[in-house]
Design a protein around this motif. Sequence first.
Motif, PDB file in Angstrom:
ATOM      1  N   SER A   1       0.846  -1.174   0.000  1.00 36.89           N
ATOM      2  CA  SER A   1       0.000   0.000   0.000  1.00 36.89           C
ATOM      3  C   SER A   1       0.889   1.234   0.000  1.00 36.89           C
ATOM      4  CB  SER A   1      -0.900   0.004   1.244  1.00 36.89           C
ATOM      5  OG  SER A   1      -1.613   1.220   1.335  1.00 36.89           O
ATOM      6  N   PHE A   2       0.764   2.052  -1.044  1.00 36.28           N
ATOM      7  CA  PHE A   2       1.458   3.330  -1.112  1.00 36.28           C
ATOM      8  C   PHE A   2       0.452   4.406  -0.747  1.00 36.28           C
ATOM      9  CE2 PHE A   2       3.828   0.838  -4.359  1.00 36.28           C
ATOM     10  CZ  PHE A   2       5.095   0.930  -3.806  1.00 36.28           C
ATOM     11  N   ARG A   3       0.734   5.132   0.318  1.00 34.49           N
ATOM     12  CA  ARG A   3      -0.186   6.181   0.765  1.00 34.49           C
ATOM     13  C   ARG A   3       0.234   7.539   0.222  1.00 34.49           C
ATOM     14  NH1 ARG A   3      -0.310   3.389   6.105  1.00 34.49           N
ATOM     15  NH2 ARG A   3      -2.203   2.147   6.039  1.00 34.49           N
ATOM     16  N   GLU A   4      -0.735   8.427   0.133  1.00 33.43           N
ATOM     17  CA  GLU A   4      -0.511   9.779  -0.370  1.00 33.43           C
ATOM     18  C   GLU A   4       0.468  10.569   0.502  1.00 33.43           C
ATOM     19  OE1 GLU A   4      -3.830  12.699  -0.304  1.00 33.43           O
ATOM     20  OE2 GLU A   4      -3.656  12.525  -2.484  1.00 33.43           O
ATOM     21  N   ASN A   5       0.569  10.215   1.785  1.00 27.46           N
ATOM     22  CA  ASN A   5       1.448  10.947   2.704  1.00 27.46           C
ATOM     23  C   ASN A   5       2.898  10.474   2.651  1.00 27.46           C
ATOM     24  OD1 ASN A   5       1.460   8.513   4.086  1.00 27.46           O
ATOM     25  ND2 ASN A   5       0.527   9.323   5.954  1.00 27.46           N
ATOM     26  N   GLY A   6       3.230   9.599   1.689  1.00 25.96           N
ATOM     27  CA  GLY A   6       4.611   9.146   1.533  1.00 25.96           C
ATOM     28  C   GLY A   6       4.970   7.934   2.373  1.00 25.96           C
ATOM     29  N   SER A   7       3.987   7.310   2.999  1.00 26.20           N
ATOM     30  CA  SER A   7       4.264   6.097   3.779  1.00 26.20           C
ATOM     31  C   SER A   7       3.812   4.873   2.980  1.00 26.20           C
ATOM     32  CB  SER A   7       3.556   6.139   5.131  1.00 26.20           C
ATOM     33  OG  SER A   7       2.148   6.090   4.962  1.00 26.20           O
ATOM     34  N   PHE A   8       4.392   3.735   3.309  1.00 25.01           N
ATOM     35  CA  PHE A   8       3.960   2.492   2.683  1.00 25.01           C
ATOM     36  C   PHE A   8       3.831   1.422   3.747  1.00 25.01           C
ATOM     37  CE2 PHE A   8       8.495   1.620   2.815  1.00 25.01           C
ATOM     38  CZ  PHE A   8       8.562   0.257   3.069  1.00 25.01           C
ATOM     39  N   GLU A   9       2.999   0.431   3.449  1.00 24.53           N
ATOM     40  CA  GLU A   9       2.895  -0.792   4.238  1.00 24.53           C
ATOM     41  C   GLU A   9       2.997  -1.945   3.252  1.00 24.53           C
ATOM     42  OE1 GLU A   9       0.089   0.236   8.032  1.00 24.53           O
ATOM     43  OE2 GLU A   9      -0.859  -0.600   6.255  1.00 24.53           O
ATOM     44  N   MET A  10       3.800  -2.925   3.611  1.00 19.87           N
ATOM     45  CA  MET A  10       3.942  -4.100   2.760  1.00 19.87           C
ATOM     46  C   MET A  10       3.647  -5.336   3.591  1.00 19.87           C
ATOM     47  SD  MET A  10       7.162  -5.405   0.459  1.00 19.87           S
ATOM     48  CE  MET A  10       8.270  -5.452   1.860  1.00 19.87           C
TER      49      MET A  10
END
Length: 151
Positions: free
Chosen positions: A53-62
């Motif tokens: 998941s690439f979030r708009e705030n520049g964070s990701f979760e894999m």
Amino acid sequence: MKRYVYSLFVLCMAGFLSACSEKSVVIDSPIVGEWHLETWMSETPEDFDVYISFRENGSFEMYQKVETPAFVRYEGSYSVSGSVVSGIYSDGMPWSTSYTFTLSDGNNSLTMVSDTPGAETGVYSRTTIPEDVLNSIGLKSLSVEDVPRFL
């Protein structure tokens, strides 16, 4: 008069400090969203599974199931420069490489090609990460230090 000058000074300092504070990141790219790995090196993965998941705030979760019986969750930050995406895990470790990406099928298919010899290619489809992946028992029981990272 002294109170007025002091109040004006405090307001100016507060405005100056807020202007210098860390600005929030906003990624304006069609890469933002949730993705599922469909093919790796032109083959359907049978021994592993990856959601990101690439979030708009520049964070990701894999969420990855690589050499483990259950999904393991990683998180961190990512950046996009043109058509190149790179990231850093929350423990400070960078991704193993940057990836050149392209989008197709109405921005519902994401192809990521590693910036390494052999150019490893993964194709992801836009999807919602399933609840059973988000709530996987392995997310709570496995040590992420013992699991190789997919990116």
